[in-house]
Write an enzyme that holds these catalytic residues in place. Structure first.
Site, mmCIF file in Angstrom:
data_model
loop_
_atom_site.group_PDB
_atom_site.id
_atom_site.type_symbol
_atom_site.label_atom_id
_atom_site.label_comp_id
_atom_site.label_asym_id
_atom_site.label_seq_id
_atom_site.Cartn_x
_atom_site.Cartn_y
_atom_site.Cartn_z
ATOM 1 N N HIS A 197 0.867 -1.183 0.000
ATOM 2 C CA HIS A 197 0.000 0.000 0.000
ATOM 3 C C HIS A 197 0.903 1.232 0.000
ATOM 4 O O HIS A 197 2.021 1.182 0.511
ATOM 5 C CB HIS A 197 -0.834 -0.053 1.289
ATOM 6 C CG HIS A 197 -1.920 0.976 1.404
ATOM 7 N ND1 HIS A 197 -1.659 2.281 1.753
ATOM 8 C CD2 HIS A 197 -3.262 0.889 1.252
ATOM 9 C CE1 HIS A 197 -2.805 2.946 1.806
ATOM 10 N NE2 HIS A 197 -3.799 2.128 1.504
ATOM 11 N N GLN A 248 -4.598 -4.820 7.054
ATOM 12 C CA GLN A 248 -5.602 -5.751 6.527
ATOM 13 C C GLN A 248 -5.664 -7.056 7.324
ATOM 14 O O GLN A 248 -6.601 -7.826 7.172
ATOM 15 C CB GLN A 248 -5.303 -6.075 5.055
ATOM 16 C CG GLN A 248 -5.519 -4.914 4.119
ATOM 17 C CD GLN A 248 -6.937 -4.378 4.158
ATOM 18 O OE1 GLN A 248 -7.876 -5.123 4.411
ATOM 19 N NE2 GLN A 248 -7.082 -3.094 3.929
ATOM 20 N N LYS A 279 -10.476 -0.707 10.840
ATOM 21 C CA LYS A 279 -10.689 -1.916 10.040
ATOM 22 C C LYS A 279 -11.025 -3.111 10.940
ATOM 23 O O LYS A 279 -11.397 -4.174 10.472
ATOM 24 C CB LYS A 279 -9.449 -2.213 9.192
ATOM 25 C CG LYS A 279 -9.167 -1.122 8.148
ATOM 26 C CD LYS A 279 -8.098 -1.551 7.183
ATOM 27 C CE LYS A 279 -7.379 -0.387 6.523
ATOM 28 N NZ LYS A 279 -8.143 0.280 5.476
ATOM 29 N N CYS A 283 -4.908 2.470 -3.565
ATOM 30 C CA CYS A 283 -3.662 3.017 -2.988
ATOM 31 C C CYS A 283 -2.513 2.045 -3.159
ATOM 32 O O CYS A 283 -1.640 1.944 -2.287
ATOM 33 C CB CYS A 283 -3.839 3.395 -1.519
ATOM 34 S SG CYS A 283 -5.022 4.706 -1.274
#
Lengths: 149, 416
Positions: free
Chosen positions: B133, B213, B236, B374
């Protein structure tokens, strides 16, 4: 209720599949690149002026259906027009997409009116107006690439 | 995810009960029930998190580590209790290794500027990967500009997996930092971060893991990974936006200079000399996002109740189901087909730009992400400007995957 096919009308799908005035003009009096860094859409406009008339215009590049169809319809709509008329069409088109208060004479806009559905999707307005912002800069004699951001 | 994992389906995982914990999942979008498949961008919040934010602001809002009054003591206690919850959640050795930051991005920048800038010089090397990213690329580019260090990039194969042989070749006596993502936001690839760390340590380098993530999908175990730094975001992980965690090994954090100067990060200030505070406060200058920390603690409680292993197993089955469903759609090409994947289905369609697909799906109440995520170097690697990405959380169902496929079919009909 607004149907998704009001946005992706047959005319838009058709102009995306077979864009008009697509490809380089050679020679081209003026060229300018426009891009949308948020989504990666990128197009180049090629223009020839005969006094203050747009005698020829074309574009190439890649992008979503809205941006490709909009550029295709724009070139169709302004070819042969005066620079001043093109500016008027730009203003009407821009307000059609961004100014919900203004009453636009859709009938007077010709085929460009098929893009009216974009106003329901504010995140997509820049897709439809990228080519127009690039055109305005090109007519103003700008050389720096146009960015939507 | 190993072969030993037995996927759970809805019948073994009380998903419909969990879904009722998330008020937003009950809303409608464009007059259709919301199908939220943009969890890699941010997750929705359970009422258990929303309620503690509300309780904090209504009941004991005050500054921490300062007052002798009751409210300040209550707020300090809740704030520090959240730190201990997170320590346990990620199996860190000490609560002093848990630094609260704004998010993964700030965590990585903190390491780059504090650890990196004080230790790296011209000719030193930083290794990242092609699937990172932007937030795990740009901080290192800035550090390279500041120190004269060099950036090396581990390539990926067509499936979206790291080329580990090339990684071993890149490692050398000049390698100082290896910074890689645990799970790729653009591809879904789960990287072998324990192995990456062991190899880096053998070369004398430290590792910085971007866990943005990974946190919502897999159990985090700092002791097992043995990484030196690990950053993740609260939002997240079903917590608030604007709060995240940087884990760092205590010995490294102790030796690092502060990142930001200000209140709370000092022991004593005179104009001649300032004594910095102990860990973790040395890195927490200024009044922090107190409600956010307490909310993140509640989010950790929540996923602990659901159980991270059950989440992993359920999602494994869901992603397999979605992958099989996608494979049955003519004209759909998956981007990212690694053997080890979690949470993400990234794809392109013949003749349909991702943005058009995103708009058409939105019209049916289906939220996906479209664009470069991104991760522009990943797009360049595959020669595409953008992908459509459906990303899952444990509250997504197979019925929602079915509706996604129906929506894709509708888009194909429009563009046929």
């Amino acid at each position: 209720m607004f149907d998704i096919k009001d946005l992706y009308q047959e005319v838009i799908v058709d102009h995306n599949r077979s864009p008009r005035n697509f490809g380089k003009l050679d020679p081209a009096g003026r060229t300018l690149e426009g891009f949308n860094p948020l989504c990666g859409d990128r197009l180049t406009l090629y223009l020839n002026l005969d006094d203050d008339h747009i005698s020829d215009i074309s574009f190439d590049g890649h992008g979503c259906a809205i941006s490709i169809a909009s550029a295709s319809l724009m070139t169709e709509g302004i070819k042969g027009k005066s620079v001043q008329d093109a500016g008027t069409i730009f203003t009407d088109f821009h307000e059609l997409l961004t100014d919900s208060a203004r009453v636009i004479d859709l009938a007077g806009m010709g085929k460009l009116a098929v893009l009216a559905g974009v106003r329901e999707y504010p995140s997509r307005v820049k897709c439809a107006t990228l080519c127009w912002h690039t055109l305005r800069a090109l007519l103003a004699g700008d050389h720096a690439p146009v960015s939507t951001e | 995810m190993t072969a030993a994992v037995q996927p759970l389906d809805d019948s073994e995982f009380p998903i419909h009960r969990y879904r009722t914990d998330f008020p937003l999942l009950g809303r409608r979008v464009r007059d259709k029930p919301l199908i939220y498949l943009d969890n890699a961008a941010t997750s929705q919040k359970p009422r258990q998190v929303i309620d503690v934010l509300d309780e904090y602001y209504r009941g004991y809002n005050s500054n921490i580590h300062r007052g002798v009054h009751t409210l300040s003591e209550l707020a300090t206690e809740a704030y520090e209790a959240a730190r201990k919850k997170i320590q346990t959640f990620i199996n860190a050795a000490s609560h002093q290794e848990i630094i609260f930051v704004r998010g993964t991005t700030e965590g990585i920048n903190l390491v780059a500027q504090s650890y990196g800038r004080s230790r790296l010089g011209a000719g030193d090397e930083i290794i990242i990967s092609e699937m990172e990213h932007h937030s795990n690329i740009v901080p290192w580019q800035l550090l390279c500009e500041q120190t004269g260090a060099l950036l090396k990039v581990i390539p990926i194969n067509d499936a979206g997996e790291l080329d580990m042989d090339e990684y071993k070749n890149l490692l050398g006596e000049h390698t100082r930092i290896v910074a890689v993502g645990h799970i790729s936001n653009a591809l879904g690839t789960v990287n072998p971060v324990a192995e990456i760390t062991a190899l880096a340590h053998a070369a004398g380098a430290v590792t910085v893991i971007d866990g943005a993530q990974a946190a919502p999908h897999t159990r985090l175990d700092m002791a097992a990974l043995d990484c030196d730094f690990y950053a993740f975001s609260g939002h997240k992980l079903f917590g608030p936006t604007g709060i995240g965690v940087l884990y760092g090994k205590q010995a490294l954090l102790d030796a690092m200079p502060p990142y930001h100067g200000g209140g709370d990060m000092i022991k004593m200030v005179t104009f001649e000399k300032t004594l910095y505070n102990d860990l973790p406060y040395k890195f927490e200058a200024g009044t922090p996002y107190i409600a956010g920390v307490i909310g993140l603690g509640a989010a950790v409680d929540y996923v602990n109740d659901v159980d991270m292993d059950s989440i992993r197993d359920y999602e494994h089955g869901l992603l397999q189901y979605a992958t099989d469903a996608a494979a049955s759609v003519p004209g759909l090409k998956l981007i990212g087909t690694a053997a080890e994947k979690a949470g993400i289905l990234s794809f392109i369609m013949d003749g349909i730009h991702p943005h058009d697909l995103g708009t058409i799906l939105d019209h049916d109440g289906i939220a996906i992400r479209t664009g470069h995520h991104c991760a522009m170097p990943v797009m360049e690697r595959y020669g595409i400007p953008a992908t459509a990405r459906a990303s899952f959380a444990f509250y997504n169902t197979r019925e929602e995957v079915d509706k996604l496929v129906t929506g894709i079919d509708k888009a194909k009909n429009i563009f046929k």
